[in-house]
Scaffold this motif. Structure first.
Motif, PDB file in Angstrom:
ATOM      1  N   LEU A   1      36.172  64.463  92.501  1.00 30.97           N
ATOM      2  CA  LEU A   1      37.015  65.372  91.719  1.00 30.97           C
ATOM      3  C   LEU A   1      36.423  65.517  90.330  1.00 30.97           C
ATOM      4  O   LEU A   1      35.974  64.537  89.734  1.00 30.97           O
ATOM      5  CB  LEU A   1      38.433  64.806  91.557  1.00 30.97           C
TER       6      LEU A   1
ATOM      7  N   LEU B   1      37.919  67.310  86.846  1.00 29.52           N
ATOM      8  CA  LEU B   1      39.024  68.017  86.202  1.00 29.52           C
ATOM      9  C   LEU B   1      38.587  68.392  84.794  1.00 29.52           C
ATOM     10  O   LEU B   1      38.317  67.512  83.981  1.00 29.52           O
ATOM     11  CB  LEU B   1      40.274  67.143  86.138  1.00 29.52           C
TER      12      LEU B   1
ATOM     13  N   VAL C   1      40.086  72.489  88.510  1.00 25.55           N
ATOM     14  CA  VAL C   1      39.843  71.379  89.425  1.00 25.55           C
ATOM     15  C   VAL C   1      38.685  71.753  90.345  1.00 25.55           C
ATOM     16  O   VAL C   1      38.714  72.806  90.986  1.00 25.55           O
ATOM     17  CB  VAL C   1      41.082  71.076  90.298  1.00 25.55           C
TER      18      VAL C   1
END
Length: 131
Positions: free
Chosen positions: A60, A62, A72
Protein backbone atom coordinates in the motif's frame (compact mmCIF):
# COMPACT_ATOMS: atom_id res chain seq x y z
CA UNK A 1 -43.73 61.63 -11.59
CA UNK A 2 -44.86 58.01 -11.49
CA UNK A 3 -41.76 56.98 -13.45
CA UNK A 4 -39.53 58.76 -10.98
CA UNK A 5 -41.23 57.04 -8.01
CA UNK A 6 -41.01 53.67 -9.76
CA UNK A 7 -37.30 54.20 -10.46
CA UNK A 8 -36.66 55.20 -6.82
CA UNK A 9 -38.57 52.13 -5.67
CA UNK A 10 -36.41 49.90 -7.86
CA UNK A 11 -33.26 51.32 -6.29
CA UNK A 12 -34.28 51.78 -2.66
CA UNK A 13 -35.93 48.39 -2.04
CA UNK A 14 -32.93 46.25 -3.12
CA UNK A 15 -30.55 48.48 -1.17
CA UNK A 16 -32.67 48.21 1.94
CA UNK A 17 -32.71 44.43 1.61
CA UNK A 18 -28.91 44.37 1.42
CA UNK A 19 -28.72 46.15 4.75
CA UNK A 20 -30.61 43.21 6.31
CA UNK A 21 -27.75 40.81 5.65
CA UNK A 22 -26.06 39.91 8.91
CA UNK A 23 -22.54 41.37 8.86
CA UNK A 24 -21.41 38.85 11.50
CA UNK A 25 -22.44 36.00 9.20
CA UNK A 26 -20.38 37.45 6.35
CA UNK A 27 -17.33 37.83 8.62
CA UNK A 28 -17.76 34.27 9.95
CA UNK A 29 -17.94 32.89 6.40
CA UNK A 30 -14.74 34.74 5.46
CA UNK A 31 -12.93 33.38 8.53
CA UNK A 32 -14.19 29.84 7.84
CA UNK A 33 -13.01 30.02 4.21
CA UNK A 34 -9.60 31.28 5.33
CA UNK A 35 -9.31 28.49 7.91
CA UNK A 36 -10.12 25.86 5.27
CA UNK A 37 -7.54 27.33 2.87
CA UNK A 38 -4.87 27.43 5.60
CA UNK A 39 -5.60 23.92 6.97
CA UNK A 40 -2.82 21.36 6.73
CA UNK A 41 -3.60 17.77 7.67
CA UNK A 42 -1.27 16.45 10.39
CA UNK A 43 -1.16 13.23 8.33
CA UNK A 44 0.06 14.92 5.15
CA UNK A 45 2.78 12.98 3.35
CA UNK A 46 3.59 9.57 1.98
CA UNK A 47 2.74 6.41 3.93
CA UNK A 48 4.03 3.00 2.79
CA UNK A 49 3.16 -0.44 4.08
CA UNK A 50 1.60 -3.81 3.44
CA UNK A 51 -1.70 -5.61 3.64
CA UNK A 52 -2.13 -9.34 4.17
CA UNK A 53 -4.85 -11.83 4.91
CA UNK A 54 -7.02 -14.44 3.25
CA UNK A 55 -5.09 -15.65 0.21
CA UNK A 56 -3.94 -12.23 -0.98
CA UNK A 57 -1.35 -9.73 0.15
CA UNK A 58 0.47 -6.77 -1.27
CA UNK A 59 1.75 -3.26 -0.77
CA UNK A 60 0.00 0.00 0.00
CA UNK A 61 1.10 3.55 -0.71
CA UNK A 62 -1.05 6.31 0.78
CA UNK A 63 -0.31 9.85 -0.40
CA UNK A 64 -2.13 12.25 1.93
CA UNK A 65 -2.60 15.78 0.58
CA UNK A 66 -2.57 19.04 2.53
CA UNK A 67 -6.39 18.94 2.76
CA UNK A 68 -6.51 15.31 3.95
CA UNK A 69 -7.57 13.65 0.70
CA UNK A 70 -5.77 10.38 0.02
CA UNK A 71 -4.51 8.73 -3.14
CA UNK A 72 -4.30 5.01 -2.40
CA UNK A 73 -2.09 2.78 -4.54
CA UNK A 74 -2.60 -0.93 -3.94
CA UNK A 75 -0.46 -3.59 -5.56
CA UNK A 76 -1.25 -7.27 -5.14
CA UNK A 77 1.52 -9.88 -5.20
CA UNK A 78 3.82 -7.71 -7.29
CA UNK A 79 1.19 -6.65 -9.85
CA UNK A 80 0.77 -3.07 -11.02
CA UNK A 81 -2.29 -2.67 -8.84
CA UNK A 82 -4.88 0.04 -8.77
CA UNK A 83 -5.14 3.65 -7.69
CA UNK A 84 -8.19 5.15 -6.05
CA UNK A 85 -9.07 8.12 -3.85
CA UNK A 86 -10.53 8.49 -0.39
CA UNK A 87 -10.10 10.86 2.53
CA UNK A 88 -9.75 11.27 6.25
CA UNK A 89 -12.71 11.65 8.59
CA UNK A 90 -12.15 14.43 11.11
CA UNK A 91 -8.93 14.98 13.02
CA UNK A 92 -8.58 11.40 14.32
CA UNK A 93 -6.87 10.13 11.18
CA UNK A 94 -9.70 7.67 10.48
CA UNK A 95 -9.90 6.61 6.86
CA UNK A 96 -13.13 7.18 4.99
CA UNK A 97 -14.09 3.60 4.05
CA UNK A 98 -14.66 4.36 0.36
CA UNK A 99 -14.30 1.32 -1.89
CA UNK A 100 -11.97 1.27 -4.85
CA UNK A 101 -13.52 0.72 -8.29
CA UNK A 102 -12.69 -2.99 -7.90
CA UNK A 103 -14.20 -3.13 -4.39
CA UNK A 104 -11.12 -3.02 -2.12
CA UNK A 105 -11.92 -1.15 1.13
CA UNK A 106 -9.54 0.05 3.84
CA UNK A 107 -10.76 0.57 7.42
CA UNK A 108 -8.61 1.99 10.17
CA UNK A 109 -6.63 5.06 11.08
CA UNK A 110 -3.38 6.78 10.25
CA UNK A 111 -3.16 7.66 13.94
CA UNK A 112 -2.72 3.96 14.72
CA UNK A 113 -1.02 3.36 11.34
CA UNK A 114 -3.10 0.20 10.88
CA UNK A 115 -6.49 -1.28 10.25
CA UNK A 116 -8.39 -3.94 8.37
CA UNK A 117 -9.40 -4.40 4.76
CA UNK A 118 -12.09 -6.22 2.76
CA UNK A 119 -12.03 -7.24 -0.87
CA UNK A 120 -14.76 -9.43 -2.35
CA UNK A 121 -14.89 -12.40 0.06
CA UNK A 122 -11.38 -11.87 1.48
CA UNK A 123 -10.24 -9.78 4.44
CA UNK A 124 -7.18 -9.08 6.51
CA UNK A 125 -5.10 -6.38 8.15
CA UNK A 126 -2.84 -3.57 6.98
CA UNK A 127 -0.16 -1.35 8.45
CA UNK A 128 1.83 1.61 7.15
CA UNK A 129 4.57 3.97 8.28
CA UNK A 130 5.27 7.54 7.23
CA UNK A 131 8.15 7.94 4.79
Amino acid sequence: MIRKLYFQFLIIVPLSLLSCIDADEIVNNIHQNNAEENYTSPYMGKWVGTYSGDAINGTLILNVSKSGSIEVTRAENGSTGEVYYTGLQGSSGALNPAPSPKGFVLYGSLHTKSGTWNFQHWSGSWSVSRQ
